[in-house]
Design a protein around this motif. Structure first.
Motif, PDB file in Angstrom:
ATOM      1  N   LYS A   1       0.838  -1.201   0.000  1.00 17.34           N
ATOM      2  CA  LYS A   1       0.000   0.000   0.000  1.00 17.34           C
ATOM      3  C   LYS A   1       0.872   1.251   0.000  1.00 17.34           C
ATOM      4  N   GLY A   2       1.922   1.252   0.784  1.00 16.76           N
ATOM      5  CA  GLY A   2       2.829   2.403   0.825  1.00 16.76           C
ATOM      6  C   GLY A   2       3.482   2.665  -0.521  1.00 16.76           C
ATOM      7  N   ILE A   3       3.871   1.597  -1.192  1.00 15.69           N
ATOM      8  CA  ILE A   3       4.488   1.744  -2.521  1.00 15.69           C
ATOM      9  C   ILE A   3       3.479   2.343  -3.492  1.00 15.69           C
ATOM     10  N   LEU A   4       2.240   1.838  -3.466  1.00 11.19           N
ATOM     11  CA  LEU A   4       1.210   2.375  -4.352  1.00 11.19           C
ATOM     12  C   LEU A   4       0.868   3.819  -3.996  1.00 11.19           C
ATOM     13  N   MET A   5       0.905   4.153  -2.712  1.00  9.33           N
ATOM     14  CA  MET A   5       0.643   5.537  -2.299  1.00  9.33           C
ATOM     15  C   MET A   5       1.703   6.467  -2.892  1.00  9.33           C
ATOM     16  N   LEU A   6       2.943   6.012  -2.903  1.00  3.21           N
ATOM     17  CA  LEU A   6       4.010   6.823  -3.495  1.00  3.21           C
ATOM     18  C   LEU A   6       3.838   6.943  -5.006  1.00  3.21           C
ATOM     19  N   LEU A   7       3.500   5.831  -5.654  1.00  2.34           N
ATOM     20  CA  LEU A   7       3.342   5.854  -7.110  1.00  2.34           C
ATOM     21  C   LEU A   7       2.177   6.722  -7.559  1.00  2.34           C
ATOM     22  N   ALA A   8       1.053   6.599  -6.846  1.00  2.28           N
ATOM     23  CA  ALA A   8      -0.164   7.271  -7.289  1.00  2.28           C
ATOM     24  C   ALA A   8      -0.450   8.566  -6.534  1.00  2.28           C
ATOM     25  N   GLY A   9       0.274   8.817  -5.452  1.00  2.00           N
ATOM     26  CA  GLY A   9      -0.009   9.996  -4.648  1.00  2.00           C
ATOM     27  C   GLY A   9      -1.409   9.950  -4.064  1.00  2.00           C
ATOM     28  N   CYS A  10      -1.769   8.767  -3.557  1.00  3.28           N
ATOM     29  CA  CYS A  10      -3.140   8.583  -3.061  1.00  3.28           C
ATOM     30  C   CYS A  10      -3.139   8.240  -1.576  1.00  3.28           C
ATOM     31  N   SER A  11      -4.335   8.139  -1.006  1.00  4.61           N
ATOM     32  CA  SER A  11      -4.482   7.788   0.410  1.00  4.61           C
ATOM     33  C   SER A  11      -4.324   6.283   0.607  1.00  4.61           C
ATOM     34  N   ASP A  12      -4.232   5.889   1.857  1.00  8.77           N
ATOM     35  CA  ASP A  12      -4.076   4.459   2.135  1.00  8.77           C
ATOM     36  C   ASP A  12      -5.322   3.674   1.735  1.00  8.77           C
ATOM     37  N   GLN A  13      -6.510   4.249   1.879  1.00  9.90           N
ATOM     38  CA  GLN A  13      -7.728   3.532   1.474  1.00  9.90           C
ATOM     39  C   GLN A  13      -7.771   3.343  -0.034  1.00  9.90           C
ATOM     40  N   VAL A  14      -7.390   4.387  -0.786  1.00  7.42           N
ATOM     41  CA  VAL A  14      -7.360   4.275  -2.241  1.00  7.42           C
ATOM     42  C   VAL A  14      -6.317   3.243  -2.658  1.00  7.42           C
ATOM     43  N   ALA A  15      -5.169   3.242  -1.993  1.00  8.33           N
ATOM     44  CA  ALA A  15      -4.128   2.258  -2.308  1.00  8.33           C
ATOM     45  C   ALA A  15      -4.638   0.839  -2.065  1.00  8.33           C
ATOM     46  N   PHE A  16      -5.385   0.632  -0.980  1.00  6.73           N
ATOM     47  CA  PHE A  16      -5.940  -0.698  -0.723  1.00  6.73           C
ATOM     48  C   PHE A  16      -6.985  -1.056  -1.776  1.00  6.73           C
ATOM     49  N   ASP A  17      -7.792  -0.081  -2.177  1.00  5.18           N
ATOM     50  CA  ASP A  17      -8.772  -0.324  -3.240  1.00  5.18           C
ATOM     51  C   ASP A  17      -8.070  -0.705  -4.542  1.00  5.18           C
ATOM     52  N   VAL A  18      -6.948  -0.049  -4.830  1.00  5.70           N
ATOM     53  CA  VAL A  18      -6.161  -0.380  -6.022  1.00  5.70           C
ATOM     54  C   VAL A  18      -5.639  -1.815  -5.910  1.00  5.70           C
ATOM     55  N   LEU A  19      -5.117  -2.166  -4.746  1.00  4.40           N
ATOM     56  CA  LEU A  19      -4.628  -3.544  -4.537  1.00  4.40           C
ATOM     57  C   LEU A  19      -5.733  -4.563  -4.783  1.00  4.40           C
ATOM     58  N   THR A  20      -6.897  -4.335  -4.209  1.00  6.56           N
ATOM     59  CA  THR A  20      -7.983  -5.311  -4.380  1.00  6.56           C
ATOM     60  C   THR A  20      -8.472  -5.351  -5.824  1.00  6.56           C
ATOM     61  N   HIS A  21      -8.470  -4.199  -6.486  1.00  5.15           N
ATOM     62  CA  HIS A  21      -8.874  -4.174  -7.896  1.00  5.15           C
ATOM     63  C   HIS A  21      -7.881  -4.965  -8.756  1.00  5.15           C
ATOM     64  N   ILE A  22      -6.602  -4.710  -8.565  1.00  3.27           N
ATOM     65  CA  ILE A  22      -5.582  -5.434  -9.336  1.00  3.27           C
ATOM     66  C   ILE A  22      -5.630  -6.923  -8.987  1.00  3.27           C
ATOM     67  N   SER A  23      -5.876  -7.226  -7.727  1.00  2.00           N
ATOM     68  CA  SER A  23      -5.992  -8.616  -7.300  1.00  2.00           C
ATOM     69  C   SER A  23      -7.096  -9.334  -8.072  1.00  2.00           C
ATOM     70  N   SER A  24      -8.227  -8.666  -8.217  1.00  2.74           N
ATOM     71  CA  SER A  24      -9.343  -9.320  -8.913  1.00  2.74           C
ATOM     72  C   SER A  24      -9.114  -9.405 -10.418  1.00  2.74           C
ATOM     73  N   THR A  25      -8.472  -8.391 -11.008  1.00  5.94           N
ATOM     74  CA  THR A  25      -8.261  -8.429 -12.457  1.00  5.94           C
ATOM     75  C   THR A  25      -7.134  -9.368 -12.865  1.00  5.94           C
ATOM     76  N   THR A  26      -6.179  -9.597 -11.979  1.00  2.00           N
ATOM     77  CA  THR A  26      -5.064 -10.502 -12.302  1.00  2.00           C
ATOM     78  C   THR A  26      -5.273 -11.898 -11.719  1.00  2.00           C
ATOM     79  N   HIS A  27      -6.372 -12.079 -11.001  1.00  3.91           N
ATOM     80  CA  HIS A  27      -6.703 -13.374 -10.383  1.00  3.91           C
ATOM     81  C   HIS A  27      -5.601 -13.850  -9.440  1.00  3.91           C
ATOM     82  N   ARG A  28      -5.130 -12.922  -8.620  1.00  2.00           N
ATOM     83  CA  ARG A  28      -4.129 -13.220  -7.595  1.00  2.00           C
ATOM     84  C   ARG A  28      -4.684 -12.824  -6.243  1.00  2.00           C
ATOM     85  N   LYS A  29      -4.232 -13.510  -5.204  1.00  2.00           N
ATOM     86  CA  LYS A  29      -4.615 -13.116  -3.852  1.00  2.00           C
ATOM     87  C   LYS A  29      -3.929 -11.798  -3.527  1.00  2.00           C
ATOM     88  N   VAL A  30      -4.566 -11.003  -2.671  1.00  2.00           N
ATOM     89  CA  VAL A  30      -4.011  -9.703  -2.300  1.00  2.00           C
ATOM     90  C   VAL A  30      -2.623  -9.873  -1.705  1.00  2.00           C
TER      91      VAL A  30
END
Length: 127
Positions: free
Chosen positions: A62-91
């Motif tokens: 989440k911290g890495i995604l926050m740095l990449l996207a300049g977003c909040s921790d909740q948005v970073a977690f939402d990004v993780l779960t979205h990528i998890s579902s689209t790539t069919h990988r566990k979070v």
């Protein structure tokens, strides 16, 4: 009146016969309900340990995604779960891939790299 002499306490003798262990018929097993409860608690403890181990790497990702996207921790977690579902990988698996890539331990899988690029596009510089 005559008095009865006091009897001195006798010394206890040590027995040379070992104590008998209980026979299997005298041992009682806990009731099945207790065994079920113990098994359920053991399973819960194992799941909690796994969750605690997963939490650290997910927070790092989440911290890495926050740095990449300049977003909040909740948005970073939402990004993780979205990528998890689209790539069919566990979070957790996705988080490990992101942190390993950020540390230079392994390259980011192509599908994860594309998903991150779609969600966190690189900034456009004017000039």
């Amino acid at each position: 009146m005559s008095t009865v002499p006091a009897v001195a306490p006798s010394r206890s003798r040590t027995s040379t016969v070992p104590p008998r262990s209980p026979s299997p018929s005298t041992l009682q097993a806990p009731p099945p309900a207790h065994l079920d409860r113990v098994r359920a608690l053991e399973t819960e403890v194992a799941q909690m340990r796994t969750a605690m181990a997963s939490r650290a790497v997910i927070e790092q990702a989440k911290g890495i995604l926050m740095l990449l996207a300049g977003c909040s921790d909740q948005v970073a977690f939402d990004v993780l779960t979205h990528i998890s579902s689209t790539t069919h990988r566990k979070v957790r698996e996705l988080a490990v891939a992101i942190t390993d890539s950020a540390c230079g331990r392994s390259p980011l899988p192509a599908d994860v790299r594309e998903a991150i690029r779609d969600v966190c596009p690189p900034p456009h510089y004017s000039g």
